[in-house]
Design a protein around this motif. Structure first.
Motif, mmCIF file in Angstrom:
data_model
loop_
_atom_site.group_PDB
_atom_site.id
_atom_site.type_symbol
_atom_site.label_atom_id
_atom_site.label_comp_id
_atom_site.label_asym_id
_atom_site.label_seq_id
_atom_site.Cartn_x
_atom_site.Cartn_y
_atom_site.Cartn_z
ATOM 1 N N LYS A 82 61.990 -24.285 25.837
ATOM 2 C CA LYS A 82 61.018 -24.526 26.710
ATOM 3 C C LYS A 82 61.774 -25.928 27.619
ATOM 4 O O LYS A 82 61.502 -25.990 28.894
ATOM 5 C CB LYS A 82 59.968 -25.422 25.871
ATOM 6 N N LYS A 83 62.569 -26.493 27.169
ATOM 7 C CA LYS A 83 63.522 -27.672 27.930
ATOM 8 C C LYS A 83 64.575 -26.829 28.896
ATOM 9 O O LYS A 83 64.982 -27.722 29.792
ATOM 10 C CB LYS A 83 64.239 -28.610 26.994
ATOM 11 N N SER A 84 64.794 -25.765 28.778
ATOM 12 C CA SER A 84 65.981 -25.121 29.594
ATOM 13 C C SER A 84 65.163 -24.738 30.804
ATOM 14 O O SER A 84 64.632 -23.560 30.790
ATOM 15 C CB SER A 84 66.622 -23.953 28.909
ATOM 16 N N HIS A 85 64.951 -25.529 31.813
ATOM 17 C CA HIS A 85 64.535 -24.845 33.164
ATOM 18 C C HIS A 85 65.554 -25.153 34.340
ATOM 19 O O HIS A 85 65.266 -25.567 35.299
ATOM 20 C CB HIS A 85 63.200 -25.843 33.332
ATOM 21 N N ASN A 86 66.780 -25.215 33.867
ATOM 22 C CA ASN A 86 67.784 -25.357 34.884
ATOM 23 C C ASN A 86 68.146 -24.224 35.614
ATOM 24 O O ASN A 86 67.727 -23.125 35.562
ATOM 25 C CB ASN A 86 69.069 -26.268 34.251
ATOM 26 N N VAL A 87 68.931 -24.277 36.583
ATOM 27 C CA VAL A 87 69.433 -23.082 37.488
ATOM 28 C C VAL A 87 70.160 -22.200 36.853
ATOM 29 O O VAL A 87 69.779 -20.897 36.914
ATOM 30 C CB VAL A 87 70.387 -23.551 38.487
ATOM 31 N N ILE A 88 70.865 -22.292 35.492
ATOM 32 C CA ILE A 88 71.430 -21.413 34.784
ATOM 33 C C ILE A 88 70.680 -20.669 34.238
ATOM 34 O O ILE A 88 70.710 -19.272 34.017
ATOM 35 C CB ILE A 88 72.475 -21.969 33.814
ATOM 36 N N ASN A 89 69.542 -21.170 33.430
ATOM 37 C CA ASN A 89 68.424 -20.510 33.008
ATOM 38 C C ASN A 89 67.662 -19.314 33.723
ATOM 39 O O ASN A 89 67.363 -18.214 33.445
ATOM 40 C CB ASN A 89 67.627 -21.191 32.174
ATOM 41 N N LEU A 90 67.618 -20.021 35.028
ATOM 42 C CA LEU A 90 66.788 -19.174 36.000
ATOM 43 C C LEU A 90 67.479 -17.926 36.441
ATOM 44 O O LEU A 90 67.143 -16.873 36.684
ATOM 45 C CB LEU A 90 66.491 -20.285 37.396
ATOM 46 N N ILE A 91 69.060 -18.263 36.600
ATOM 47 C CA ILE A 91 69.858 -17.148 36.738
ATOM 48 C C ILE A 91 69.917 -16.027 35.694
ATOM 49 O O ILE A 91 69.899 -14.911 36.137
ATOM 50 C CB ILE A 91 71.390 -17.714 37.347
ATOM 51 N N SER A 92 69.969 -16.572 34.393
ATOM 52 C CA SER A 92 69.701 -15.511 33.406
ATOM 53 C C SER A 92 68.543 -14.700 33.415
ATOM 54 O O SER A 92 68.644 -13.535 33.414
ATOM 55 C CB SER A 92 69.805 -16.203 32.033
ATOM 56 N N TRP A 93 67.297 -15.354 33.821
ATOM 57 C CA TRP A 93 66.029 -14.551 33.901
ATOM 58 C C TRP A 93 66.141 -13.650 35.076
ATOM 59 O O TRP A 93 65.866 -12.623 34.973
ATOM 60 C CB TRP A 93 65.078 -15.349 33.929
ATOM 61 N N ILE A 94 66.812 -14.199 36.226
ATOM 62 C CA ILE A 94 66.906 -13.143 37.344
ATOM 63 C C ILE A 94 67.688 -11.960 37.016
ATOM 64 O O ILE A 94 67.551 -10.897 37.402
ATOM 65 C CB ILE A 94 67.245 -13.915 38.565
ATOM 66 N N THR A 95 68.751 -12.292 36.339
ATOM 67 C CA THR A 95 69.676 -11.205 35.912
ATOM 68 C C THR A 95 68.885 -10.027 34.980
ATOM 69 O O THR A 95 68.994 -8.914 35.119
ATOM 70 C CB THR A 95 70.917 -11.737 34.877
ATOM 71 N N ALA A 96 68.107 -10.696 34.046
ATOM 72 C CA ALA A 96 67.249 -9.707 33.329
ATOM 73 C C ALA A 96 66.212 -8.891 34.092
ATOM 74 O O ALA A 96 66.117 -7.581 33.668
ATOM 75 C CB ALA A 96 66.322 -10.572 32.237
ATOM 76 N N LEU A 97 65.735 -9.315 35.155
ATOM 77 C CA LEU A 97 64.883 -9.042 35.911
ATOM 78 C C LEU A 97 65.745 -7.835 36.630
ATOM 79 O O LEU A 97 65.132 -6.653 37.102
ATOM 80 C CB LEU A 97 64.279 -9.739 36.968
ATOM 81 N N GLY A 98 66.867 -8.218 37.154
ATOM 82 C CA GLY A 98 67.797 -6.963 37.688
ATOM 83 C C GLY A 98 67.957 -5.784 36.729
ATOM 84 O O GLY A 98 67.807 -4.649 37.232
ATOM 85 N N MET A 99 68.329 -6.259 35.510
ATOM 86 C CA MET A 99 68.574 -5.136 34.617
ATOM 87 C C MET A 99 66.964 -4.187 34.185
ATOM 88 O O MET A 99 66.941 -3.110 34.288
ATOM 89 C CB MET A 99 69.016 -5.542 33.294
ATOM 90 N N MET A 100 65.778 -5.040 34.530
ATOM 91 C CA MET A 100 64.712 -4.300 34.292
ATOM 92 C C MET A 100 64.378 -3.385 35.252
ATOM 93 O O MET A 100 63.858 -2.180 35.362
ATOM 94 C CB MET A 100 63.609 -5.322 34.160
ATOM 95 N N ALA A 101 64.749 -3.960 36.743
ATOM 96 C CA ALA A 101 64.569 -3.155 37.898
ATOM 97 C C ALA A 101 65.510 -1.609 37.879
ATOM 98 O O ALA A 101 65.262 -0.433 38.036
ATOM 99 C CB ALA A 101 64.857 -3.625 38.956
ATOM 100 N N GLY A 102 66.811 -1.971 37.273
ATOM 101 C CA GLY A 102 67.569 -0.954 37.377
ATOM 102 C C GLY A 102 67.174 0.129 36.183
ATOM 103 O O GLY A 102 67.385 1.347 36.650
ATOM 104 N N THR A 103 66.791 -0.322 35.287
ATOM 105 C CA THR A 103 66.171 0.645 34.091
ATOM 106 C C THR A 103 65.158 1.320 34.550
ATOM 107 O O THR A 103 65.016 2.564 34.396
ATOM 108 C CB THR A 103 65.879 -0.019 32.848
#
Length: 401
Positions: free
Chosen positions: A15-36
Motif C-alpha cells: 500500500k505504501k508503494s505509490h511512487n513512479v516506479i510502481n505506477l510504471i509497473s501497473w502501466i506495463t501490466a495494463l499494456g500486457m492486458m491490452a496486448g492479450t
C-alpha cells in the motif's frame, strides 16, 4: 513460506508503494492486458470469418468428389460405383456435368460455368436454402429450367418473372466449322430461368445449374459425367469413408477428394493468413514487453539498498535475482489474466448482441466471432513466455551491473 515470492508480491502490491516506479509497473501490466485482449479478440474474429467462409464453400461443395485422374470425364455407369452407392453412410450420389459455355439472354452474352445436375442433387443440395428469388428447380414438367448465381443474373439482367428464354452455346465436336455460318457448328439449348441463389461472390458470378440430360445433350455425352458428388449422412466421418474407398478407386484412375482437397489453395491461404496474423500480434507483444525491461530496471535501481540488506541477512544472489524475476513475471501474469477475462467477455458480448456491426451490405450484420480454446492456450503460453523472458533479461542485465 516462499520468501522471494513474498517480497516480490510486497513490492508490487504494498500500500505504501505509490511512487513512479510502481505506477510504471501497473502501466506495463495494463499494456500486457491490452496486448492479450487484442490477441484473443483478433484471432477470434478471424476464426469467425474463417468459419463463415468455410460454411459458404461447404454449401456449394460436396463432402466427397470422384474425379478423373486424367482427362475431362468419367463413365457414370462404371460398375465400381455400386459398392459406394449402396453404402448406408452415403446420403446422396449426384452425377455432374461441368463445363464453361456461352450463356445469352436478351442479346447479352457472357461465358459462365455450367453444372448439369440430376434430381437427387436438387433434392439434397443446401443451395435450396440459399435461393434468394424463385425456386431451386431445373424442371417444370418437361421444360428444362436454369438456376443461376446472383452475380451472373445481374450481369445478364435476368429476371425470373419474365418469360424471355436463356440460350446456351457450346462448340459441336462432330460438326465442321463453317466461317460463313459459325453458329451452325454450335450446339444450342434453350431454357427458362427458375431461380437465383447467393452463396459467395466467386460462385455467384460464375455458376448456373441446368438438368443433367440437357447438359449431356449440349456436350454430346451419353453416360459420361465430369465428376460425381457424394453427400454423406450427418455425423459420418469423411476421412473414414475416403480412406475406405480411395484404395478401390485410385488403381482405376479415379481421385476421391474431400472438401479440403477440392479447394486446397483456399484452405492453405487461410491457414497462412492466420499464421501471419499470429506472428504480427506476437511482434506487438514483444514491443509491449520492452516496458517490462524498463520498469524492472528502475525497480532494481531503486531497491539497491534492499538488495544490500538482504545480502547482509544471508540472502544468496540467486534468491535476490528470483525476487525480481518473480516481480517481472507477476506483471505479465496479471496483465494476461485480465486480458483473457476481458477478451473472452468482449467475444461473448459480440456473439450474443453483435455490438460491432459490419459496414456495407453483407450477408451478416455483425462481425462473426468464434473462440477456439487451442488459440487461447497458445496465446496464454506465448504471452507468459514473452513476459518471463523479458523479466529474466532485465534481471540478467541490471543486477550484474
Amino acid at each position: 513460506m516462499n520468501l522471494p515470492l513474498f517480497i516480490a508480491r510486497r513490492y508490487l502490491f504494498a500500500k505504501k508503494s505509490h511512487n513512479v516506479i510502481n505506477l510504471i509497473s501497473w502501466i506495463t501490466a495494463l499494456g500486457m492486458m491490452a496486448g492479450t485482449l487484442a490477441f484473443i479478440v483478433i484471432l477470434s474474429v478471424y476464426n469467425g470469418f474463417d468459419h463463415l467462409v468455410q460454411s459458404l464453400y461447404n454449401t456449394f461443395d460436396a463432402d466427397l468428389v470422384i474425379k478423373p485422374a486424367t482427362g475431362k470425364y468419367i463413365d457414370g455407369c462404371d460398375p465400381l460405383w455400386d459398392d459406394i452407392k449402396g453404402d448406408p453412410l452415403v446420403a446422396a450420389w449426384c452425377e455432374i456435368v461441368e463445363e464453361t459455355v456461352v450463356i445469352e439472354y436478351r442479346n447479352r452474352s457472357v461465358t459462365a460455368m455450367m453444372k448439369g445436375v440430376d434430381s437427387i442433387f436438387t433434392t439434397h443440395t443446401p443451395l435450396i436454402d440459399r435461393t434468394t428469388d424463385g425456386a431451386f428447380s431445373t424442371h417444370l414438367g418437361e421444360i428444362p429450367q436454369i438456376v443461376m448465381g446472383q452475380g451472373l443474373a445481374r450481369n445478364l439482367g435476368v429476371n425470373i418473372h419474365f418469360i424471355d428464354p436463356i440460350y446456351l452455346y457450346f462448340p459441336s465436336l462432330s460438326a465442321t466449322f463453317n466461317p460463313l455460318n459459325p453458329q451452325a457448328s454450335l450446339h444450342t439449348q434453350k431454357l427458362f430461368p427458375s431461380g437465383i441463389f447467393a452463396v459467395e461472390q466467386n460462385y455467384d458470378s460464375q455458376y448456373f445449374f441446368i438438368p443433367l440430360a440437357t447438359a449431356r445433350q449440349l456436350m454430346e455425352y451419353t453416360t459420361e459425367v465430369s465428376y460425381i458428388e457424394i453427400r454423406l449422412q450427418p455425423g459420418a466421418s469423411t476421412d473414414n469413408i475416403q480412406a475406405k474407398y480411395r484404395r478401390l478407386l485410385e488403381p482405376h484412375g479415379y481421385l476421391l477428394q474431400n472438401r479440403y482437397q477440392q479447394n486446397e489453395s483456399l484452405y492453405k491461404m487461410m491457414r497462412t493468413e492466420k499464421i501471419v496474423i499470429y506472428f504480427l500480434l506476437l511482434f506487438v507483444l514483444l514491443i509491449i514487453s520492452c516496458n517490462i525491461l524498463g520498469s524492472m530496471a528502475l525497480l532494481i535501481i531503486e531497491k539497491r539498498e534492499d538488495m544490500v540488506s538482504l545480502q547482509s541477512l544471508g540472502a544468496s544472489p540467486v534468491a535476490i535475482k528470483r525476487i525480481f524475476l518473480l516481480e517481472g513475471w507477476m506483471i505479465t501474469v496479471l496483465g494476461s489474466f485480465f486480458g483473457l477475462i476481458f477478451g473472452l467477455l468482449l467475444c461473448f458480448l459480440q456473439q450474443r448482441f453483435g455490438l460491432i456491426s459490419l459496414p456495407g451490405n453483407f450477408m451478416i450484420t455483425a462481425y462473426p466471432v468464434l473462440v477456439m480454446w487451442n488459440d487461447i492456450a497458445l496465446v496464454l503460453a506465448s504471452v507468459l513466455l514473452i513476459g518471463y523472458l523479458a523479466a529474466r533479461a532485465s534481471v540478467r542485465f541490471f543486477i550484474l551491473q
